[in-house]
Structures are given as structure tokens and as C-alpha cells.
Design an enzyme around this catalytic site. Structure first.
Site, PDB file in Angstrom:
ATOM      1  N   LYS A  20       0.854  -1.201   0.000  1.00  0.00           N
ATOM      2  CA  LYS A  20       0.000   0.000   0.000  1.00  0.00           C
ATOM      3  C   LYS A  20       0.891   1.252   0.000  1.00  0.00           C
ATOM      4  CE  LYS A  20      -3.511  -2.776   2.165  1.00  0.00           C
ATOM      5  NZ  LYS A  20      -4.696  -2.831   3.002  1.00  0.00           N
ATOM      6  N   GLU A 108      -9.592  -0.313  -1.564  1.00  0.00           N
ATOM      7  CA  GLU A 108      -9.195   1.049  -1.176  1.00  0.00           C
ATOM      8  C   GLU A 108      -9.226   1.982  -2.381  1.00  0.00           C
ATOM      9  OE1 GLU A 108      -5.587  -0.104   0.826  1.00  0.00           O
ATOM     10  OE2 GLU A 108      -6.794  -0.979   2.439  1.00  0.00           O
ATOM     11  N   GLU A 176     -11.269 -10.225  -1.059  1.00  0.00           N
ATOM     12  CA  GLU A 176     -10.903  -9.500   0.159  1.00  0.00           C
ATOM     13  C   GLU A 176     -12.141  -8.818   0.736  1.00  0.00           C
ATOM     14  OE1 GLU A 176      -6.447  -8.300   0.081  1.00  0.00           O
ATOM     15  OE2 GLU A 176      -7.559  -6.801  -1.028  1.00  0.00           O
ATOM     16  N   GLY A 182      -7.149  -4.976   7.279  1.00  0.00           N
ATOM     17  CA  GLY A 182      -6.493  -4.136   8.279  1.00  0.00           C
ATOM     18  C   GLY A 182      -7.201  -4.087   9.627  1.00  0.00           C
TER      19      GLY A 182
HETATM   20  P1  PGA Z   1      -4.345  -6.558   5.428  1.00  0.00           P
HETATM   21  O1  PGA Z   1      -4.597  -5.987   3.944  1.00  0.00           O
HETATM   22  O2  PGA Z   1      -3.602  -7.849   5.284  1.00  0.00           O
HETATM   23  O3  PGA Z   1      -3.552  -5.497   6.120  1.00  0.00           O
HETATM   24  O4  PGA Z   1      -5.701  -6.770   6.035  1.00  0.00           O
HETATM   25  C1  PGA Z   1      -4.881  -6.840   2.885  1.00  0.00           C
HETATM   26  C2  PGA Z   1      -5.097  -6.049   1.608  1.00  0.00           C
HETATM   27  O5  PGA Z   1      -5.762  -5.004   1.654  1.00  0.00           O
HETATM   28  O6  PGA Z   1      -4.613  -6.440   0.540  1.00  0.00           O
END
Ligand code: PGA
Length: 264
Positions: A20, A108, A176, A182
Site C-alpha cells: 500500500k 481502497e 478480500e 487491516g
Molecule cells: P491486510 O490488507 O492484510 O492489512 O488486512 C490486505 C489487503 O488489503 O490487501
């Protein structure tokens, strides 16, 4: 491994890290540590490994580790090849910088930039045009899950976000759940199984035998402690890892679980 073998045994797992908007040059040491640890492992590796750093690090990371077991991917691309689009990057530029893949349609980006299924589909097609693998993300929000709309929403995203010309080589799906990203929360294994089975059915319906060889990753709060349980779920062919991919030690802990499963 040929495609026929893969159809019989299931595709080789992929563990992909999504950094990210994290990582200055100093973070390259983490990628290097992953590369070194994998280079020290006996063959066969048993899982494919990828890191998708911010665009500023793609080229230098690809030069540093891209020839070894760690492939480098990007996190987004424009649909065009070049032109007047200030601040954007074309998939051709990312390929030129050494990327092997690009994530498209991460929740996102769908939330922060209003990306629609149609745009995601066009970005995936653009990635294919440039010879990149497209990692196409789908997943429901907490409201949609609570309204019992998960399968419907994800099926619609799968139908709308995948271009024609998808193959097991050029496309990877990542399921996801938005509420699991997160947060430290993960769905029950049975819920992951339901969504992945539905995605597999849709891929088979649309792409025939190629659908069975396509990798479907699970993403959302994957860490070493839950990786084995998630990997054991039918039709889970790897993980897209955010937070736990930032430190080599955490990421290697997850890779280890998937390597063991892939080699078994
Ligand atoms: P995370 O994110 O492992 O921090 O939950 C996964 C992602 O958004 O690809």
C-alpha cells in the site's frame, strides 16, 4: 508444471504482499531479506511469492530481487499506454520498470477513487496488453455482509471486473472482504469456502477449464497464525497480504505455511 497438471493438483499457491502507501527506500531491506531467505531454501519452492511496493520502489526493487524467487508487482495502473494523464502510470511503464503484475480494483481504490467494475475491467485488460498479470480484487462491505448480499455482490464484481481474454497465466483473483482488511477480523473458514466456491463456479462457467486453473487468493488480515487455516479452505490458492507483508519475518512466516501446502 503444465496447465493440465495444475488442473489436477490445483494451482501453485501465490503469496503476494501489498505494501500500500508504505515504504521508503530503507524498506527495500525487507524485500532483500525475503529474497535471501527464499534463495537459501531447497527447491522446489512450492509457492510463488510477490511483493507489490509503492510505485516509487518498483524499479529498484525489481532490480534488487526481481530475478530471484520474489516477483515484483505494482498496485494500480491507468488504462492507457501513454498520454496526457498527469500523475498516472501506464501498465507499459510498470512492465518497463520490471513489474510482473499489477493489482487492480483493490477496495481502497474502489472507495478512495470511485473505481467501478467497468474501470477495473479496463485496467485489467490494459495490464494484459502490457504483458502484466492482473490481480483483480473483489469483496463485500460489512453492510453488504450483514444484509446477506455477499455472494450477490461478489458475483456481480466478478462478472463486471474481469475482461475477456482472461487466462490462469495472466489473471489472479483476490477475494478480500472490505471489513477484514487491516482490522484483524477474518471471516469464518466456511464463509471463505462459500465465496471461493462461488467464484470458482463463475470462472468455470465463463472460461471453461481455464477457470479451474486460475488462482483465487484470500486477503484481509492474513497473518502467520491464521494462514494455515485459510490455506486449508477449498479453492484458496494463496493470500494477498497487507500489514503482515511489511516486515520480512512476518511475511516469511506466511510464505512458509503456503510453501508447505504447495509442496504437499
Ligand atoms: P491486510 O490488507 O492484510 O492489512 O488486512 C490486505 C489487503 O488489503 O490487501
Amino acid at each position: 508444471m503444465t496447465l493440465t497438471d495444475e488442473a489436477a493438483t490445483g494451482p501453485c499457491p501465490l503469496v503476494a504482499g501489498n505494501w500500500k502507501m508504505n515504504g521508503l527506500k530503507a524498506a527495500l531491506g525487507e524485500a532483500l531479506a525475503v529474497d535471501k531467505a527464499l534463495a537459501a531454501e531447497p527447491e522446489p519452492v512450492g509457492a510463488d511469492v510477490m511483493i507489490c511496493p509503492p510505485a516509487t520502489l518498483v524499479m529498484v526493487m525489481a532490480e534488487l530481487v526481481g530475478k530471484g524467487a520474489v516477483k515484483v508487482g505494482a498496485q494500480d495502473c491507468h488504462t492507457g499506454e501513454s498520454g496526457a494523464h498527469t500523475g498516472d502510470l501506464s501498465p507499459e511503464m510498470l512492465a518497463d520498470a520490471g513489474a510482473a503484475a499489477v493489482i487492480v480494483g483493490h477496495s481502497e481504490r474502489r472507495a478512495d477513487h470511485g473505481e467501478t467494475d467497468r474501470l477495473v475491467r479496463e485496467k485489467a485488460a490494459a495490464a494484459h496488453r502490457a504483458g502484466l498479470q492482473a490481480i483483480i480484487c473483489v469483496g463485500e462491505t460489512i453492510g453488504q455482509r450483514q444484509a446477506d448480499l455477499t455472494l450477490e455482490v461478489v458475483a456481480r464484481q466478478i462478472a463486471g471486473s474481469l475482461p475477456n481474454g482472461v487466462t490462469p497465466q495472466n489473471t489472479i483473483i483476490a477475494y478480500e472482504p472490505v471489513w477484514a482488511i487491516g482490522t484483524g477480523l477474518t471471516p469464518l473458514a466456511a464463509d471463505v469456502a462459500d465465496v471461493h466456491a462461488m467464484i470458482r463456479d463463475r470462472l468455470n462457467e465463463r472460461f471453461g477449464a481455464a477457470g479451474s486453473a486460475m488462482r483465487i487468493l484470500y486477503g484481509g488480515s492474513v497473518k502467520a497464525a491464521n494462514a494455515a487455516e485459510l490455506m486449508a479452505v477449498a479453492n484458496v490458492d494463496g493470500a494477498l497480504v497487507g500489514g503482515a507483508s511489511l516486515k520480512a519475518q512476518d511475511f516469511l512466516g506466511i510464505i512458509e505455511v503456503y510453501r508447505a501446502a504447495g509442496a504437499a
